[in-house]
Design a protein around this motif. Structure first.
Motif, short mmCIF file in Angstrom:
data_model
loop_
_atom_site.label_atom_id
_atom_site.label_comp_id
_atom_site.label_asym_id
_atom_site.label_seq_id
_atom_site.Cartn_x
_atom_site.Cartn_y
_atom_site.Cartn_z
N PHE A 46 0.83 -1.20 0.00
CA PHE A 46 0.00 0.00 0.00
C PHE A 46 0.87 1.26 0.00
O PHE A 46 0.56 2.23 -0.69
CB PHE A 46 -0.95 0.01 1.19
CG PHE A 46 -1.85 1.20 1.21
CD1 PHE A 46 -2.88 1.31 0.30
CD2 PHE A 46 -1.64 2.22 2.13
CE1 PHE A 46 -3.71 2.42 0.30
CE2 PHE A 46 -2.46 3.32 2.14
CZ PHE A 46 -3.49 3.43 1.23
N THR A 47 1.95 1.25 0.76
CA THR A 47 2.86 2.39 0.78
C THR A 47 3.43 2.64 -0.60
O THR A 47 3.46 3.79 -1.07
CB THR A 47 4.00 2.16 1.79
OG1 THR A 47 3.44 1.94 3.08
CG2 THR A 47 4.95 3.32 1.83
N LEU A 48 3.86 1.58 -1.27
CA LEU A 48 4.40 1.74 -2.62
C LEU A 48 3.33 2.24 -3.59
O LEU A 48 3.61 3.07 -4.46
CB LEU A 48 5.00 0.42 -3.10
CG LEU A 48 6.24 -0.05 -2.34
CD1 LEU A 48 6.68 -1.42 -2.84
CD2 LEU A 48 7.36 0.95 -2.47
N LEU A 49 2.12 1.77 -3.45
CA LEU A 49 1.03 2.22 -4.30
C LEU A 49 0.78 3.72 -4.11
O LEU A 49 0.62 4.46 -5.08
CB LEU A 49 -0.25 1.43 -3.98
CG LEU A 49 -1.50 1.84 -4.76
CD1 LEU A 49 -1.33 1.50 -6.24
CD2 LEU A 49 -2.71 1.16 -4.19
N VAL A 50 0.78 4.18 -2.88
CA VAL A 50 0.58 5.60 -2.60
C VAL A 50 1.70 6.43 -3.19
O VAL A 50 1.47 7.50 -3.79
CB VAL A 50 0.44 5.84 -1.08
CG1 VAL A 50 0.50 7.32 -0.74
CG2 VAL A 50 -0.84 5.23 -0.57
N VAL A 51 2.94 5.97 -3.08
CA VAL A 51 4.08 6.69 -3.63
C VAL A 51 3.99 6.77 -5.16
O VAL A 51 4.19 7.83 -5.75
CB VAL A 51 5.41 6.04 -3.19
CG1 VAL A 51 6.59 6.59 -3.96
CG2 VAL A 51 5.61 6.25 -1.70
N VAL A 52 3.67 5.67 -5.81
CA VAL A 52 3.57 5.64 -7.27
C VAL A 52 2.44 6.55 -7.76
O VAL A 52 2.62 7.34 -8.69
CB VAL A 52 3.40 4.19 -7.79
CG1 VAL A 52 3.01 4.17 -9.25
CG2 VAL A 52 4.68 3.41 -7.56
N VAL A 53 1.28 6.45 -7.13
CA VAL A 53 0.15 7.30 -7.53
C VAL A 53 0.49 8.77 -7.30
O VAL A 53 0.18 9.63 -8.13
CB VAL A 53 -1.14 6.89 -6.78
CG1 VAL A 53 -2.23 7.93 -6.93
CG2 VAL A 53 -1.60 5.54 -7.26
N GLY A 54 1.15 9.08 -6.21
CA GLY A 54 1.56 10.45 -5.94
C GLY A 54 2.56 10.97 -6.97
O GLY A 54 2.46 12.12 -7.41
N ALA A 55 3.51 10.13 -7.36
CA ALA A 55 4.50 10.53 -8.37
C ALA A 55 3.83 10.78 -9.72
O ALA A 55 4.16 11.76 -10.41
CB ALA A 55 5.59 9.47 -8.49
N ILE A 56 2.90 9.93 -10.08
CA ILE A 56 2.18 10.11 -11.36
C ILE A 56 1.35 11.38 -11.32
O ILE A 56 1.33 12.16 -12.27
CB ILE A 56 1.32 8.88 -11.67
CG1 ILE A 56 2.22 7.68 -11.99
CG2 ILE A 56 0.36 9.15 -12.82
CD1 ILE A 56 1.48 6.36 -12.09
N ALA A 57 0.66 11.62 -10.21
CA ALA A 57 -0.15 12.84 -10.08
C ALA A 57 0.72 14.09 -10.13
O ALA A 57 0.36 15.08 -10.78
CB ALA A 57 -0.95 12.79 -8.79
N LEU A 58 1.86 14.07 -9.48
CA LEU A 58 2.78 15.20 -9.51
C LEU A 58 3.29 15.45 -10.92
O LEU A 58 3.37 16.60 -11.36
CB LEU A 58 3.94 14.96 -8.55
CG LEU A 58 4.96 16.08 -8.42
CD1 LEU A 58 4.30 17.33 -7.84
CD2 LEU A 58 6.12 15.64 -7.54
#
Length: 64
Positions: free
Chosen positions: A44-56
């Motif tokens: 879940f932590t990795l999913l949040v980081v990846v989604v955040g990076a894509i959104a940024l």
């Protein structure tokens, strides 16, 4: 089949990730480290980081 597999994977990961929380006898640092880096919380932590990076990245691209 791919959608079903993905759905089941995320459902399982979410269920496992919310299975436990350290009690208040542990320090806030220990609780935070457990939530972010324990093997059962890490997907879940990795999913949040990846989604955040894509959104940024999309936000920066849209600003230009």
């Amino acid at each position: 089949m791919l959608r079903l597999t993905t759905l089941l994977l995320f459902t399982f990961v979410a269920g496992v990730a919310s299975a436990d929380v350290l009690d208040h006898h542990n320090s806030i640092l220990a609780r935070l480290a457990h939530q972010l880096f324990s093997p059962h919380h890490l997907p879940f932590t990795l999913l949040v980081v990846v989604v955040g990076a894509i959104a940024l990245q999309k936000w920066r691209t849209a600003r230009k």
